[in-house]
Design a protein around this motif. Structure first.
Motif, short mmCIF file in Angstrom:
data_model
loop_
_atom_site.label_atom_id
_atom_site.label_comp_id
_atom_site.label_asym_id
_atom_site.label_seq_id
_atom_site.Cartn_x
_atom_site.Cartn_y
_atom_site.Cartn_z
N TYR A 1 -7.29 -2.19 11.25
CA TYR A 1 -6.12 -2.89 11.29
C TYR A 1 -5.22 -3.21 10.69
CZ TYR A 1 -2.55 -4.52 14.71
OH TYR A 1 -0.88 -4.50 14.76
N ILE A 2 -5.55 -4.58 9.36
CA ILE A 2 -3.75 -4.85 9.03
C ILE A 2 -4.00 -3.58 7.16
CG2 ILE A 2 -4.28 -6.55 7.17
CD1 ILE A 2 -3.04 -7.67 9.97
N THR A 3 -5.09 -3.50 6.94
CA THR A 3 -4.88 -2.28 6.05
C THR A 3 -4.16 -1.11 6.65
OG1 THR A 3 -7.00 -3.02 4.99
CG2 THR A 3 -6.24 -0.74 4.27
N PHE A 4 -4.26 -0.74 7.64
CA PHE A 4 -3.52 0.97 7.54
C PHE A 4 -2.08 0.72 8.26
CE2 PHE A 4 -7.39 2.00 5.61
CZ PHE A 4 -6.64 2.92 4.96
N VAL A 5 -2.40 -0.63 9.48
CA VAL A 5 -0.92 -0.53 10.76
C VAL A 5 0.14 -0.50 9.92
CG1 VAL A 5 -1.08 -3.29 9.67
CG2 VAL A 5 -0.08 -1.38 12.32
N ILE A 6 0.89 -0.90 8.61
CA ILE A 6 1.71 -0.80 7.79
C ILE A 6 2.12 1.20 8.10
CG2 ILE A 6 4.02 -1.62 5.78
CD1 ILE A 6 3.58 -3.26 8.30
N ALA A 7 1.65 1.62 7.46
CA ALA A 7 1.85 3.25 7.22
C ALA A 7 0.93 3.58 8.02
CB ALA A 7 0.46 3.35 6.07
N ASP A 8 1.34 3.61 9.27
CA ASP A 8 1.34 3.99 9.99
C ASP A 8 2.23 3.75 10.75
OD1 ASP A 8 -0.36 5.19 13.03
OD2 ASP A 8 0.41 3.38 13.78
N LEU A 9 2.86 2.51 10.64
CA LEU A 9 4.13 2.24 11.10
C LEU A 9 5.60 2.59 10.47
CD1 LEU A 9 4.21 -1.82 12.45
CD2 LEU A 9 4.23 0.15 14.10
N LYS A 10 5.25 2.39 9.18
CA LYS A 10 6.34 4.12 8.26
C LYS A 10 6.37 4.99 8.76
CE LYS A 10 6.66 0.61 4.17
NZ LYS A 10 8.27 0.98 4.29
N GLY B 1 -7.63 4.92 11.60
CA GLY B 1 -7.85 3.44 10.83
C GLY B 1 -7.38 2.64 12.52
N LEU B 2 -6.52 2.47 13.47
CA LEU B 2 -6.80 1.72 14.01
C LEU B 2 -7.12 2.25 16.10
CD1 LEU B 2 -2.46 1.69 14.76
CD2 LEU B 2 -3.61 0.58 13.06
N VAL B 3 -8.09 3.41 15.34
CA VAL B 3 -8.66 3.97 16.44
C VAL B 3 -9.64 3.34 15.38
CG1 VAL B 3 -9.85 5.35 17.36
CG2 VAL B 3 -8.07 5.80 16.60
N LEU B 4 -10.23 3.08 14.64
CA LEU B 4 -11.64 2.08 14.49
C LEU B 4 -11.64 0.87 14.82
CD1 LEU B 4 -13.99 2.57 12.22
CD2 LEU B 4 -13.07 1.62 10.51
N LEU C 1 0.37 -1.19 0.12
CA LEU C 1 -0.04 -0.36 -0.43
C LEU C 1 0.55 1.01 -0.11
CD1 LEU C 1 -2.75 0.66 2.38
CD2 LEU C 1 -1.54 2.34 2.11
N PRO C 2 2.34 1.67 0.51
CA PRO C 2 2.63 2.62 0.95
C PRO C 2 2.86 2.82 -0.80
CG PRO C 2 2.89 1.57 2.65
CD PRO C 2 2.76 1.00 2.15
N ALA C 3 4.11 1.96 -0.99
CA ALA C 3 4.32 2.41 -2.17
C ALA C 3 3.68 2.51 -3.55
CB ALA C 3 5.33 0.61 -2.76
N MET C 4 2.63 1.38 -4.18
CA MET C 4 1.40 1.94 -4.52
C MET C 4 0.71 3.68 -4.49
SD MET C 4 -0.32 -1.72 -5.03
CE MET C 4 -1.67 -1.24 -6.77
N ARG C 5 0.94 3.71 -3.13
CA ARG C 5 0.46 4.75 -2.91
C ARG C 5 0.90 5.77 -3.35
NH1 ARG C 5 0.44 8.21 1.87
NH2 ARG C 5 -1.89 9.63 2.17
N THR C 6 2.31 5.48 -3.22
CA THR C 6 3.13 6.61 -3.71
C THR C 6 3.72 6.87 -5.09
OG1 THR C 6 3.99 7.05 -1.20
CG2 THR C 6 5.46 7.66 -2.97
N ASP C 7 3.77 5.97 -5.46
CA ASP C 7 4.01 5.73 -6.96
C ASP C 7 2.59 5.86 -7.95
OD1 ASP C 7 5.64 5.16 -9.18
OD2 ASP C 7 4.65 2.93 -9.62
N LEU C 8 1.34 5.58 -7.63
CA LEU C 8 0.12 5.78 -8.43
C LEU C 8 -0.28 7.17 -8.20
CD1 LEU C 8 -0.98 2.44 -8.36
CD2 LEU C 8 0.43 3.69 -10.52
N GLY C 9 0.39 7.54 -6.57
CA GLY C 9 -0.88 9.13 -6.63
C GLY C 9 -2.08 8.73 -5.72
N TRP C 10 -2.60 7.53 -5.03
CA TRP C 10 -3.60 7.68 -4.08
C TRP C 10 -3.85 8.06 -2.75
CZ3 TRP C 10 -3.68 1.71 -4.65
CH2 TRP C 10 -3.76 0.79 -6.15
#
Length: 409
Positions: free
Chosen positions: A237-246, A375-378, A39-48
């Motif tokens: 949690y699973i979707t956004f935890v990596i983005a949060d940790l980065k 996202g983690l709050v949710l 997700l972080p790499a795709m979001r950066t490369d594709l501008g999401w």
């Protein structure tokens, strides 16, 4: 050739279950969860935006919902073994296709297709494992947990593979990651075939013209609501935890450690939750699982320290994939054998609705705060609600509960 009914020893049943566990490794470990690493790499490369990134997992969840809806009629028509293989093949093809397009719409369609294949694989495989448990002294909860823990192996492999690959290949590394995971999915299908060919088909469903007993669904209503809430919470949690940790400063090596620990914890949690499923009421065990998940999701919210992140991986990983096994065990104990596949499919539909809402809602919240933190709050809020509902499901009388099967605790 399929093993004759009644011939499985505990050892052979576990061996066949571990072979079938390549299905969850692909359907969950590779097809669904590994997207969080990309997700972080795709979001950066594709501008999401965060909302678009979350919508990808919503598309996957909607595909999972569609697959859950068609799983019962498909397994009736093709059989569980063929449906299992077809689902894995569809998931592998979708993983490969994701490497070759920048189109947001095509990526959505591919995530949708991957979800369909994942649901068919997981439901068909669960039915096959439940059938194995009928003819062995091995506890059903142990076999179902071992099957679901295959996803843990998928998480471990992707944790070791994807972050280093992304670091080595630069901005377009996410494409190579999808190709690599597609190859792993194809290899997993080949590895699962020997076990698949030796299993027997689940009992056929009750005749279509038989009058339905509305009381049969009652034991699943409250647990189904809990499963809906769990679906929304865990996937947030699973979707956004990596983005949060980065965002908190985790390096690629630390992300690898986090994700690998998550997968190891999934596998390590199998014996613990398997025993508890046999000794406690299903609703009580599911409530305990959800409470543990809340604790795991809270840690990254409280601090961005490395130790807290790694402990979160262990706590959350040890429990989140035990919940589907717990729900399958609940259905197996509360429904007659001829309704197992249908009951599991109904529960999976409610779960899929929850995990369809979770990522996009978490993404919208993240966009409003420009942080994955919400996202983690949710996740913590919905998982707390799930624990409450599961606990309530065991304090109310259950009319229409099917008699225990001889292999149940």
């Amino acid at each position: 050739m399929a093993e004759p009914a009644g011939s499985s020893t505990g050892t052979s049943a576990m061996r066949l279950t571990l072979g079938l566990a390549f299905g969850p490794a692909v359907a969950l470990g590779l097809t669904r969860f590994a997207y969080s690493l990309l997700l972080p790499a795709m979001r950066t490369d594709l501008g999401w935006s965060f909302g678009q990134a979350g919508t990808m997992n919503t598309a996957n969840a909607l595909g999972y919902l569609a697959g859950a809806i068609v799983a019962a009629p498909l397994t009736q028509r093709l059989g569980s073994r063929r449906s299992f293989a077809a689902g894995m093949a569809l998931a592998a093809a979708a993983l490969l296709g994701a490497a070759f397009t920048d189109s947001f719409r095509l990526q959505l369609l591919l995530r949708l297709a991957a979800g369909i294949g994942s649901a068919v694989t997981f439901i068909a495989g669960t039915g096959l494992v439940a059938k194995l448990a009928q003819h062995t002294q091995t506890r059903a909860g142990t076999l179902l947990n071992a099957y679901t823990a295959g996803a843990g192996a998928g998480i471990i492999v992707t944790g070791l593979l994807v972050p280093p690959l992304l670091e080595a290949t630069g901005p377009n590394g996410w494409r190579w990651a999808w190709v690599s995971m597609a190859a792993l999915a194809a290899a997993s299908l080949i590895a699962a075939l020997p076990a698949l060919l030796r299993t027997t088909e689940p009992d056929p469903p009750a005749p279509a013209n038989k009058k339905r007993d509305p009381r049969r669904i009652k034991p699943l209503l409250l647990p189904g609501l809990g499963y809906f809430l769990f679906g929304g919470g865990y996937i947030a949690y699973i979707t956004f935890v990596i983005a949060d940790l980065k965002a908190a400063g985790f390096t690629p090596g630390q992300v690898t450690a986090f994700w690998t620990l998550l997968g190891i914890a999934v596998v390590a949690g199998v014996p613990l939750w398997g025993r508890l499923l046999e000794r406690l009421r299903s609703g009580h065990t599911l409530a305990l699982m959800s409470t543990v998940l809340v604790l795991g999701a809270l840690l990254p919210l409280l601090t961005g320290e490395l130790a807290a992140g790694l402990i979160s991986a262990v706590i959350f990983g040890s429990s989140f994939l035990a919940v589907p096994a717990g729900m399958a065990h609940l259905a197996r104990r509360r429904l007659p054998a001829t309704s197992w596949n249908s009951g599991i499919a109904v529960l999976t539909i409610t779960f899929a609705f929850g995990q369809s809402v979770g990522p996009v809602l978490a993404g919208i919240l993240a966009d409003k705060s420009d942080s994955a933190n919400l996202g983690l709050v949710l996740a913590t809020v919905t998982l707390t609600a799930a624990a409450t509902v599961y606990l309530t499901s065991e304090t109310r009388p259950k009319s229409g509960v099917a008699p225990k099967q001889s292999t149940s605790a």
